[in-house]
Design a protein around this motif. Structure first.
Motif, PDB file in Angstrom:
ATOM      1  N   PHE A 175     -16.995  -4.746   5.516  1.00 36.75           N
ATOM      2  CA  PHE A 175     -16.393  -5.789   4.693  1.00 36.75           C
ATOM      3  C   PHE A 175     -15.497  -5.180   3.629  1.00 36.75           C
ATOM      4  CE2 PHE A 175     -20.684  -4.940   3.204  1.00 36.75           C
ATOM      5  CZ  PHE A 175     -20.566  -4.798   1.836  1.00 36.75           C
ATOM      6  N   TYR A 176     -14.601  -5.994   3.107  1.00 37.65           N
ATOM      7  CA  TYR A 176     -13.568  -5.444   2.226  1.00 37.65           C
ATOM      8  C   TYR A 176     -13.094  -6.479   1.214  1.00 37.65           C
ATOM      9  CZ  TYR A 176     -10.105  -8.014   5.026  1.00 37.65           C
ATOM     10  OH  TYR A 176      -9.373  -8.997   5.646  1.00 37.65           O
ATOM     11  N   ARG A 177     -12.469  -5.989   0.146  1.00 33.50           N
ATOM     12  CA  ARG A 177     -11.891  -6.833  -0.891  1.00 33.50           C
ATOM     13  C   ARG A 177     -10.506  -7.296  -0.432  1.00 33.50           C
ATOM     14  NH1 ARG A 177     -13.415  -6.127  -6.363  1.00 33.50           N
ATOM     15  NH2 ARG A 177     -11.618  -7.475  -6.792  1.00 33.50           N
ATOM     16  N   GLU A 178     -10.407  -8.540   0.008  1.00 27.55           N
ATOM     17  CA  GLU A 178      -9.123  -9.087   0.451  1.00 27.55           C
ATOM     18  C   GLU A 178      -8.083  -9.048  -0.656  1.00 27.55           C
ATOM     19  OE1 GLU A 178      -9.571 -12.616   3.559  1.00 27.55           O
ATOM     20  OE2 GLU A 178     -10.837 -12.929   1.798  1.00 27.55           O
ATOM     21  N   ASP A 179      -8.506  -9.358  -1.881  1.00 27.33           N
ATOM     22  CA  ASP A 179      -7.550  -9.413  -2.986  1.00 27.33           C
ATOM     23  C   ASP A 179      -6.981  -8.029  -3.311  1.00 27.33           C
ATOM     24  OD1 ASP A 179     -10.294  -8.976  -3.755  1.00 27.33           O
ATOM     25  OD2 ASP A 179      -9.670  -9.024  -5.838  1.00 27.33           O
ATOM     26  N   LEU A 180      -7.815  -6.994  -3.252  1.00 25.61           N
ATOM     27  CA  LEU A 180      -7.319  -5.642  -3.518  1.00 25.61           C
ATOM     28  C   LEU A 180      -6.393  -5.170  -2.404  1.00 25.61           C
ATOM     29  CD1 LEU A 180     -10.459  -3.793  -4.973  1.00 25.61           C
ATOM     30  CD2 LEU A 180      -8.672  -5.071  -6.172  1.00 25.61           C
ATOM     31  N   PHE A 181      -6.716  -5.535  -1.177  1.00 25.00           N
ATOM     32  CA  PHE A 181      -5.822  -5.192  -0.059  1.00 25.00           C
ATOM     33  C   PHE A 181      -4.452  -5.823  -0.271  1.00 25.00           C
ATOM     34  CE2 PHE A 181      -9.156  -3.135   1.946  1.00 25.00           C
ATOM     35  CZ  PHE A 181      -8.926  -2.822   3.274  1.00 25.00           C
ATOM     36  N   ALA A 182      -4.437  -7.098  -0.638  1.00 21.36           N
ATOM     37  CA  ALA A 182      -3.160  -7.805  -0.818  1.00 21.36           C
ATOM     38  C   ALA A 182      -2.343  -7.181  -1.941  1.00 21.36           C
ATOM     39  CB  ALA A 182      -3.426  -9.283  -1.105  1.00 21.36           C
ATOM     40  N   LYS A 183      -2.993  -6.858  -3.070  1.00 25.61           N
ATOM     41  CA  LYS A 183      -2.279  -6.276  -4.207  1.00 25.61           C
ATOM     42  C   LYS A 183      -1.753  -4.874  -3.895  1.00 25.61           C
ATOM     43  CE  LYS A 183      -5.001  -8.911  -7.574  1.00 25.61           C
ATOM     44  NZ  LYS A 183      -6.073  -8.847  -8.596  1.00 25.61           N
ATOM     45  N   ALA A 184      -2.411  -4.198  -2.962  1.00 28.66           N
ATOM     46  CA  ALA A 184      -1.958  -2.847  -2.580  1.00 28.66           C
ATOM     47  C   ALA A 184      -0.901  -2.902  -1.483  1.00 28.66           C
ATOM     48  CB  ALA A 184      -3.152  -2.021  -2.115  1.00 28.66           C
ATOM     49  N   GLY A 185      -0.523  -4.103  -1.066  1.00 33.16           N
ATOM     50  CA  GLY A 185       0.525  -4.242  -0.067  1.00 33.16           C
ATOM     51  C   GLY A 185       0.066  -4.027   1.360  1.00 33.16           C
ATOM     52  N   ILE A 186      -1.240  -4.141   1.605  1.00 36.24           N
ATOM     53  CA  ILE A 186      -1.772  -3.997   2.973  1.00 36.24           C
ATOM     54  C   ILE A 186      -1.699  -5.369   3.626  1.00 36.24           C
ATOM     55  CG2 ILE A 186      -3.767  -3.309   4.365  1.00 36.24           C
ATOM     56  CD1 ILE A 186      -4.676  -1.650   1.900  1.00 36.24           C
ATOM     57  N   PRO A 190      -6.929  -3.405   9.087  1.00 37.90           N
ATOM     58  CA  PRO A 190      -6.975  -2.234   9.969  1.00 37.90           C
ATOM     59  C   PRO A 190      -7.748  -2.539  11.250  1.00 37.90           C
ATOM     60  CG  PRO A 190      -7.616  -1.670   7.721  1.00 37.90           C
ATOM     61  CD  PRO A 190      -7.570  -3.145   7.792  1.00 37.90           C
ATOM     62  N   ARG A 191      -7.276  -1.977  12.358  1.00 38.26           N
ATOM     63  CA  ARG A 191      -7.961  -2.162  13.631  1.00 38.26           C
ATOM     64  C   ARG A 191      -8.362  -0.835  14.270  1.00 38.26           C
ATOM     65  NH1 ARG A 191     -10.649  -4.414  14.936  1.00 38.26           N
ATOM     66  NH2 ARG A 191     -10.336  -5.242  17.030  1.00 38.26           N
ATOM     67  N   THR A 192      -7.912   0.275  13.699  1.00 37.70           N
ATOM     68  CA  THR A 192      -8.267   1.592  14.222  1.00 37.70           C
ATOM     69  C   THR A 192      -8.669   2.499  13.060  1.00 37.70           C
ATOM     70  OG1 THR A 192      -6.054   2.544  14.010  1.00 37.70           O
ATOM     71  CG2 THR A 192      -6.535   1.338  16.056  1.00 37.70           C
ATOM     72  N   ILE A 193      -9.272   3.627  13.391  1.00 37.51           N
ATOM     73  CA  ILE A 193      -9.632   4.609  12.373  1.00 37.51           C
ATOM     74  C   ILE A 193      -8.395   5.069  11.613  1.00 37.51           C
ATOM     75  CG2 ILE A 193     -10.356   7.016  12.088  1.00 37.51           C
ATOM     76  CD1 ILE A 193     -12.715   5.161  12.199  1.00 37.51           C
ATOM     77  N   ASP A 194      -7.291   5.319  12.310  1.00 36.76           N
ATOM     78  CA  ASP A 194      -6.060   5.765  11.644  1.00 36.76           C
ATOM     79  C   ASP A 194      -5.527   4.695  10.697  1.00 36.76           C
ATOM     80  OD1 ASP A 194      -6.134   8.200  12.904  1.00 36.76           O
ATOM     81  OD2 ASP A 194      -4.712   7.648  14.489  1.00 36.76           O
ATOM     82  N   GLU A 195      -5.560   3.437  11.140  1.00 39.67           N
ATOM     83  CA  GLU A 195      -5.085   2.348  10.279  1.00 39.67           C
ATOM     84  C   GLU A 195      -5.994   2.173   9.073  1.00 39.67           C
ATOM     85  OE1 GLU A 195      -4.696  -1.111  12.697  1.00 39.67           O
ATOM     86  OE2 GLU A 195      -3.017  -0.310  13.872  1.00 39.67           O
ATOM     87  N   LEU A 196      -7.296   2.338   9.268  1.00 44.25           N
ATOM     88  CA  LEU A 196      -8.224   2.261   8.137  1.00 44.25           C
ATOM     89  C   LEU A 196      -7.942   3.389   7.150  1.00 44.25           C
ATOM     90  CD1 LEU A 196     -10.678   1.073   6.682  1.00 44.25           C
ATOM     91  CD2 LEU A 196     -12.131   2.519   8.135  1.00 44.25           C
ATOM     92  N   THR A 197      -7.698   4.575   7.661  1.00 41.86           N
ATOM     93  CA  THR A 197      -7.401   5.714   6.783  1.00 41.86           C
ATOM     94  C   THR A 197      -6.158   5.439   5.942  1.00 41.86           C
ATOM     95  OG1 THR A 197      -8.340   7.201   8.455  1.00 41.86           O
ATOM     96  CG2 THR A 197      -7.009   8.202   6.725  1.00 41.86           C
ATOM     97  N   GLU A 198      -5.118   4.902   6.562  1.00 41.46           N
ATOM     98  CA  GLU A 198      -3.893   4.587   5.835  1.00 41.46           C
ATOM     99  C   GLU A 198      -4.138   3.498   4.794  1.00 41.46           C
ATOM    100  OE1 GLU A 198      -0.990   6.226   5.763  1.00 41.46           O
ATOM    101  OE2 GLU A 198      -2.153   7.629   6.985  1.00 41.46           O
ATOM    102  N   ALA A 199      -4.978   2.522   5.136  1.00 45.03           N
ATOM    103  CA  ALA A 199      -5.299   1.470   4.165  1.00 45.03           C
ATOM    104  C   ALA A 199      -6.037   2.049   2.966  1.00 45.03           C
ATOM    105  CB  ALA A 199      -6.139   0.387   4.838  1.00 45.03           C
ATOM    106  N   ARG A 201      -5.754   5.046   1.842  1.00 50.37           N
ATOM    107  CA  ARG A 201      -4.765   5.800   1.062  1.00 50.37           C
ATOM    108  C   ARG A 201      -3.939   4.876   0.167  1.00 50.37           C
ATOM    109  NH1 ARG A 201      -3.315   9.530   6.279  1.00 50.37           N
ATOM    110  NH2 ARG A 201      -4.618  11.344   5.742  1.00 50.37           N
ATOM    111  N   LYS A 202      -3.525   3.747   0.705  1.00 51.94           N
ATOM    112  CA  LYS A 202      -2.753   2.790  -0.095  1.00 51.94           C
ATOM    113  C   LYS A 202      -3.589   2.254  -1.255  1.00 51.94           C
ATOM    114  CE  LYS A 202       0.523   1.176   3.408  1.00 51.94           C
ATOM    115  NZ  LYS A 202       1.046  -0.016   4.148  1.00 51.94           N
ATOM    116  N   LEU A 203      -4.855   1.981  -0.975  1.00 53.25           N
ATOM    117  CA  LEU A 203      -5.742   1.500  -2.035  1.00 53.25           C
ATOM    118  C   LEU A 203      -5.914   2.553  -3.119  1.00 53.25           C
ATOM    119  CD1 LEU A 203      -8.406  -0.150   0.296  1.00 53.25           C
ATOM    120  CD2 LEU A 203      -7.060  -1.393  -1.414  1.00 53.25           C
ATOM    121  N   LYS A 204      -6.092   3.799  -2.712  1.00 54.83           N
ATOM    122  CA  LYS A 204      -6.250   4.884  -3.681  1.00 54.83           C
ATOM    123  C   LYS A 204      -4.996   5.043  -4.531  1.00 54.83           C
ATOM    124  CE  LYS A 204      -8.528   8.396  -5.423  1.00 54.83           C
ATOM    125  NZ  LYS A 204      -9.797   8.237  -6.160  1.00 54.83           N
ATOM    126  N   ALA A 205      -3.835   4.929  -3.888  1.00 61.14           N
ATOM    127  CA  ALA A 205      -2.573   5.060  -4.627  1.00 61.14           C
ATOM    128  C   ALA A 205      -2.404   3.933  -5.635  1.00 61.14           C
ATOM    129  CB  ALA A 205      -1.400   5.070  -3.647  1.00 61.14           C
TER     130      ALA A 205
END
Length: 527
Positions: A175-186, A190-199, A201-205
């Motif tokens: 599960f995840y914070r939809e609002d934080l994803f949206a504010k980070a521009g995601i 994510p549907r794969t490990i690589d996409e999750l990793t990129e997400a 990274r965007k959240l961390k940035a």
């Protein structure tokens, strides 16, 4: 300081609500149904020509006494039931050993499957096979339709000393914070490990400047997403791979598991995963606080957690707080990964036996249980009474009780319970109805994700008492070095070039001997 105190309080409240929501009765109650209101307390039961005493863990005994459907069952089966208890967890099962050995076991009760087998072959429990044959037609039909169940409950001598409770299909969820994803521009989940990793990274940035934000956080064991790496413990072509935990563990010797460790190592190096979680120092309260105040954005835990965070501190702390489930990721080969239920369908710690000294009551006990396998009995324990707890709309049953109102009714008050993950009696479980008797958010993702497309049902291993003892002793020497070694690799304290050496160390710690016990248990069940 005030804010943190408030968050700690909210986290504590969430703990209370979590325990209640996962453990309390499905709590519907209304007045006016003659069949429901006719019953006294469940422990007192209804006057009837049949009666028996029944022992089970204290927590479950308390819930069972409050079940509003129990007096109705007693009335319909003309049975009086006396419920007793004997502690919780391992204490309960130790108490069962003492009671059985001391001749103080009641008419019926809950034991582990291994206890049922051992004490049953020694003459302590009734062989229920002929009793079911004569008095349990619906149980017999269930056995015929579910050969795995029948195999589990049948001892090596052909006898059946106990019936196992069925458990609904409940995996953990991402599960995840939809609002934080949206504010980070995601923009897409994510549907794969690589996409999750990129997400991550965007959240961390976006949120990581203060040094306290780690996008992936959790509690307990951090080694999640094993299904996406195709590295789960499993039984394939008759061979046990990894220490078998019904798919909740991993196959240490799988090359894909090494890839998983390397992925966590990358997350740790880039500060995308909470270091306290990896180190094993994260408490439930600190994890909850982080998720509530925005120090984490993604987690992998119990299926009701998003609702509990939403309702117990999330919105109060942040009006934009929004949390929901993430579909299970695609695996590293591009297929849909499959999660594993937290507990097997037939839960071998929940086996009801009948005392051999009460053999004269065995027929009545089986008749009582058989009612729970009928359509009428299933409707009662799954939906309650029409007009009181459910109605039929378009040919489908719909609950008329408000879940969010019912779940906090106190222990000691009769209530409807439709959270059929509770230990009451061995009986079939309607998983879909179980999902429906939940908050709307849980209902939405459970009905979508807890299906055969996303969740595996894996084989259940049946151990002898000696195997259980040997396995526990071996695991005591394996788990510490195993966990410490994985943490060292993930945190960079140990180079991945040492992986083969680590595998040799685990062989010395007798990892493979545990697997050998699992293999022997599987082979014994397969022949």
């Amino acid at each position: 300081m005030g804010k943190m105190n408030r968050l700690t309080g909210l986290a504590a409240l969430s703990l209370v609500v979590f325990a209640t929501a996962c453990s309390s009765g499905g709590n519907g109650e209304s007045q006016g149904s003659p069949s429901a209101s006719a019953g006294q307390s469940a422990s007192a039961g209804q006057a009837g020509s049949a009666s028996f005493t029944y022992v089970l863990p204290t927590q479950h005994a308390n819930w069972l006494k409050d079940e509003k459907w129990l007096p109705i069952i007693e009335e319909r089966t003309n049975t009086k039931l006396e419920i007793t208890d004997a502690g919780d967890g391992s204490t309960y099962y130790s108490n069962m050993d003492l009671r059985i050995g001391g001749g103080e076991f009641p008419d019926a009760g809950i034991v582990r499957l291994a206890q049922a087998d051992v004490y049953g072959t020694q003459g302590a429990f009734v062989d229920l096979k002929p009793v079911i044959e004569q008095h349990g037609p619906h149980i017999k039909k269930f056995m015929e339709d579910n050969p795995e169940f029948t195999n589990l409950i049948t001892s090596s001598n052909g006898a059946i000393y106990g019936l196992i409770a069925e458990y609904p299909k409940i995996p953990e969820i991402i599960f995840y914070r939809e609002d934080l994803f949206a504010k980070a521009g995601i923009e897409s989940t994510p549907r794969t490990i690589d996409e999750l990793t990129e997400a991550l990274r965007k959240l961390k940035a976006e949120y990581g400047n203060n040094g306290q934000f780690y996008p992936l956080t959790g509690r307990d064991q951090f080694m999640k997403f094993t299904e996406a790496f195709l590295a789960k413990d499993a039984i394939k072509d008759g061979k046990v791979n990894g220490i078998y935990e019904n798919g909740k563990g991993f196959d240490l010797y799988s090359p894909n598991f090494k890839k998983q460790v390397e992925w966590f190592r990358l997350l740790y190096a880039e500060k995308l995963i909470d270091p306290e979680w990896v180190a094993g120092t994260e408490t439930e309260e600190s994890w909850q606080t982080k998720m509530l105040n925005g120090q984490g954005a993604v987690s992998y835990d119990y299926y009701t957690r998003p609702v509990l965070f939403m309702e117990n501190g999330g919105k109060q702390n942040d009006p934009d707080f929004s949390m929901t489930a993430l579909p299970y990721l695609k695996d590293i080969e591009g297929g849909q990964s499959k999660a594993t239920p937290m507990f097997p369908r037939f839960y071998t710690d929940r086996v009801m036996v009948v005392n051999a000294k009460s053999s004269d009551k065995a027929a009545d006990i089986i008749k009582f249980l058989d009612y729970l396998y009928t359509d009428e009995g299933q409707e009662l324990v799954t939906y309650g009474v029409e007009g009181e707890s459910f109605e039929v709309v378009g040919g489908e049953k719909q609950y008329t009780l408000e879940y969010s109102v019912q779940t906090l009714k106190p222990i000691g008050e009769q209530k409807w319970n439709f959270l059929n993950n509770h230990l009451t009696f061995p009986k079939p479980v309607d998983s879909e109805a179980f999902y429906k008797w939940n908050d709307q958010l849980v209902r939405d993702y459970a009905l979508t994700l807890f299906t055969d497309e996303y969740v595996d049902d894996l084989p259940i291993l049946k151990y002898s008492t000696q195997q259980l003892q040997d396995r526990a002793n071996l695991l005591a020497g394996v788990k510490g070095p195993l966990q410490a070694g994985l943490v060292d690799f993930v945190t960079g304290k140990r180079d991945m070039s040492d992986w083969e050496t680590f595998l040799q160390e685990m062989e010395t710690a007798k990892y493979k001997e545990v697997v050998a016990i699992d293999q022997a248990a599987w082979e014994a069940m397969s022949h």
